[in-house]
Design a protein around this motif. Structure first.
Motif, PDB file in Angstrom:
ATOM      1  N   THR A 171       0.841  -1.190   0.000  1.00  0.00           N
ATOM      2  CA  THR A 171       0.000   0.000   0.000  1.00  0.00           C
ATOM      3  C   THR A 171       0.881   1.246   0.000  1.00  0.00           C
ATOM      4  O   THR A 171       2.022   1.218   0.448  1.00  0.00           O
ATOM      5  CB  THR A 171      -0.921   0.050   1.231  1.00  0.00           C
ATOM      6  OG1 THR A 171      -0.124   0.188   2.419  1.00  0.00           O
ATOM      7  CG2 THR A 171      -1.764  -1.201   1.340  1.00  0.00           C
ATOM      8  N   GLY A 176      -5.416  -4.861  -6.684  1.00  0.00           N
ATOM      9  CA  GLY A 176      -4.855  -3.620  -7.191  1.00  0.00           C
ATOM     10  C   GLY A 176      -3.751  -3.861  -8.206  1.00  0.00           C
ATOM     11  O   GLY A 176      -3.418  -5.004  -8.538  1.00  0.00           O
ATOM     12  N   SER A 215       6.708  -0.271 -11.669  1.00  0.00           N
ATOM     13  CA  SER A 215       5.800   0.580 -10.908  1.00  0.00           C
ATOM     14  C   SER A 215       6.516   1.237  -9.733  1.00  0.00           C
ATOM     15  O   SER A 215       6.215   2.375  -9.363  1.00  0.00           O
ATOM     16  CB  SER A 215       4.598  -0.236 -10.414  1.00  0.00           C
ATOM     17  OG  SER A 215       5.016  -1.322  -9.600  1.00  0.00           O
ATOM     18  N   ARG A 238      -0.665   8.589  -7.842  1.00  0.00           N
ATOM     19  CA  ARG A 238      -1.787   7.845  -8.422  1.00  0.00           C
ATOM     20  C   ARG A 238      -1.912   8.146  -9.920  1.00  0.00           C
ATOM     21  O   ARG A 238      -2.104   7.238 -10.741  1.00  0.00           O
ATOM     22  CB  ARG A 238      -3.088   8.206  -7.715  1.00  0.00           C
ATOM     23  CG  ARG A 238      -3.211   7.661  -6.293  1.00  0.00           C
ATOM     24  CD  ARG A 238      -4.549   8.070  -5.680  1.00  0.00           C
ATOM     25  NE  ARG A 238      -5.666   7.551  -6.458  1.00  0.00           N
ATOM     26  CZ  ARG A 238      -6.263   6.373  -6.249  1.00  0.00           C
ATOM     27  NH1 ARG A 238      -5.837   5.592  -5.267  1.00  0.00           N
ATOM     28  NH2 ARG A 238      -7.271   5.980  -7.002  1.00  0.00           N
ATOM     29  N   LEU A 248       0.658   6.404 -11.972  1.00  0.00           N
ATOM     30  CA  LEU A 248       0.390   4.969 -12.128  1.00  0.00           C
ATOM     31  C   LEU A 248      -0.832   4.689 -12.981  1.00  0.00           C
ATOM     32  O   LEU A 248      -1.217   3.532 -13.162  1.00  0.00           O
ATOM     33  CB  LEU A 248       0.197   4.324 -10.753  1.00  0.00           C
ATOM     34  CG  LEU A 248       1.447   4.208  -9.872  1.00  0.00           C
ATOM     35  CD1 LEU A 248       1.063   3.715  -8.489  1.00  0.00           C
ATOM     36  CD2 LEU A 248       2.464   3.267 -10.512  1.00  0.00           C
ATOM     37  N   LEU A 288      -3.920   5.810 -12.318  1.00  0.00           N
ATOM     38  CA  LEU A 288      -5.120   5.730 -11.501  1.00  0.00           C
ATOM     39  C   LEU A 288      -5.788   7.096 -11.425  1.00  0.00           C
ATOM     40  O   LEU A 288      -5.200   8.118 -11.785  1.00  0.00           O
ATOM     41  CB  LEU A 288      -4.769   5.249 -10.088  1.00  0.00           C
ATOM     42  CG  LEU A 288      -4.043   3.907  -9.990  1.00  0.00           C
ATOM     43  CD1 LEU A 288      -3.615   3.639  -8.551  1.00  0.00           C
ATOM     44  CD2 LEU A 288      -4.934   2.773 -10.502  1.00  0.00           C
ATOM     45  N   ILE A 336      -3.161   3.933  -2.234  1.00  0.00           N
ATOM     46  CA  ILE A 336      -2.974   3.030  -3.367  1.00  0.00           C
ATOM     47  C   ILE A 336      -2.816   1.613  -2.832  1.00  0.00           C
ATOM     48  O   ILE A 336      -1.937   1.349  -2.018  1.00  0.00           O
ATOM     49  CB  ILE A 336      -1.729   3.420  -4.188  1.00  0.00           C
ATOM     50  CG1 ILE A 336      -1.825   4.878  -4.645  1.00  0.00           C
ATOM     51  CG2 ILE A 336      -1.553   2.486  -5.378  1.00  0.00           C
ATOM     52  CD1 ILE A 336      -0.548   5.390  -5.303  1.00  0.00           C
ATOM     53  N   MET A 354      -1.979  -2.304  -3.771  1.00  0.00           N
ATOM     54  CA  MET A 354      -1.249  -2.984  -4.825  1.00  0.00           C
ATOM     55  C   MET A 354      -1.031  -4.451  -4.485  1.00  0.00           C
ATOM     56  O   MET A 354      -1.042  -4.851  -3.299  1.00  0.00           O
ATOM     57  CB  MET A 354       0.116  -2.302  -5.042  1.00  0.00           C
ATOM     58  CG  MET A 354       0.056  -0.802  -5.233  1.00  0.00           C
ATOM     59  SD  MET A 354       1.670  -0.044  -5.551  1.00  0.00           S
ATOM     60  CE  MET A 354       1.922  -0.510  -7.261  1.00  0.00           C
TER      61      MET A 354
END
Length: 296
Positions: free
Chosen positions: A128, A219, A226, A240, A243, A245, A252, A254
């Motif tokens: 996260t 996610g 990344s 975000r 990425l 988003l 976030i 993941m």
């Protein structure tokens, strides 16, 4: 789920570490009152008795020494210092951040970035950014490092403050005794985004924690590519966007794409010559000037 109201102080403890810090503060205040209260009460009393009313003190021009007064003036402060030092020694040993608070603590790996925190859960296979969730009643052991300058990790309602540095690790142990939400932050100034490098800590019931982990597994994947994006100097909302988003201040969630990601981030600082200049897990230098998001 936890309340949206964020606790921000150890005066609102959510676990045993902050509770001991709060108790230590009360002990210190109580002991120092032994010295402070006589001053606060005695000074007005002396002014009233010997100055603002008809003087009632004996005139003693030859007076220059009193054993009782000297014993009080020197003895009480010495005893107070001894007691305070003893309590400080006791609390320091009890609050050792490396001391686990129970068997089988939840392992979390934290990486300080500019200007956000990345949390990796190797057991659950999730990661996260901007949020740390822990189950109520289970000890937590966080292993910390940074992939930028030195940073200071603090969750006041749950644990004390501890520093982290690139290429090195440190540990912080704590646990939550009740459900709720707290604010975590970096307290070491590290640039223009310093004031926004905060994160939410959620203490969840075990069933809610399991749901949270399941949501994280859906996610985007945390891998070298990344991570290189996350490593750019940017606040959470801009990360975000980088990425792909929706831009918001939401954390976030993941999926952990490589189990030893944390070890890889540390290992790149221990290559030939002490550092690794290649692009492995974002490299060790600052992102290139023309990298998107680097100027945020």
């Amino acid at each position: 789920m936890a309340s949206s109201t964020l606790q921000q102080s150890f005066l609102q403890p959510m676990g045993p570490v902050a509770e001991e810090q709060f108790s230590h503060l009360l002990r210190v205040v109580g002991i120092t009152m032994i010295v402070i209260l006589p001053v606060l009460v005695g000074v007005p009393l002396i002014l009233w008795r010997y100055r603002y009313t008809k003087p009632r003190g004996d005139y003693a021009p030859e007076w220059e020494f009193s054993k009782k007064l000297e014993y009080a003036l020197w003895g009480v402060p010495v005893l107070v210092v001894i007691v305070l030092a003893s309590w400080l020694w006791y609390s320091t040993a009890k609050l050792d951040p490396y001391k686990t608070l129970g068997p089988e603590p939840l392992q979390v790996q934290a990486v300080g970035l500019d200007w956000k925190w990345l949390f990796i859960y190797p057991e659950e296979g999730v990661a996260t950014v901007g949020e740390l969730a822990v189950p109520v009643g289970r000890p937590v052991e966080i292993t910390l490092t940074t992939d930028t300058v030195m940073q200071s990790f603090l969750i006041a309602p749950l644990a004390g403050q501890i520093y982290a540095m690139p290429g090195m690790t440190t540990k912080l142990n704590f646990s939550a005794t009740r459900a709720g939400a707290a604010e975590g932050e970096n307290t070491q100034f590290n640039g223009s985004g310093f004031g926004r490098q905060k994160f939410t800590v959620r203490a969840l019931a075990p069933s809610d924690y399991a749901v949270w982990v399941a949501e994280g597994a859906r996610g985007p994947t945390l891998d070298e590519r990344s991570y290189a994006t996350l490593r750019r100097p940017s606040v959470l909302a801009d990360a975000r966007t980088d990425l792909g988003l929706e831009k918001s201040a939401e954390p976030i969630m993941m999926t952990l794409g490589q189990e030893d990601a944390f070890q890889q981030i540390i290992a790149k600082y221990h290559g030939p010559g002490g550092t690794s200049s290649d692009g492995r897990w974002g490299g060790t230098g600052l992102p290139q000037a023309d990298t998107a998001g680097a100027d945020k």
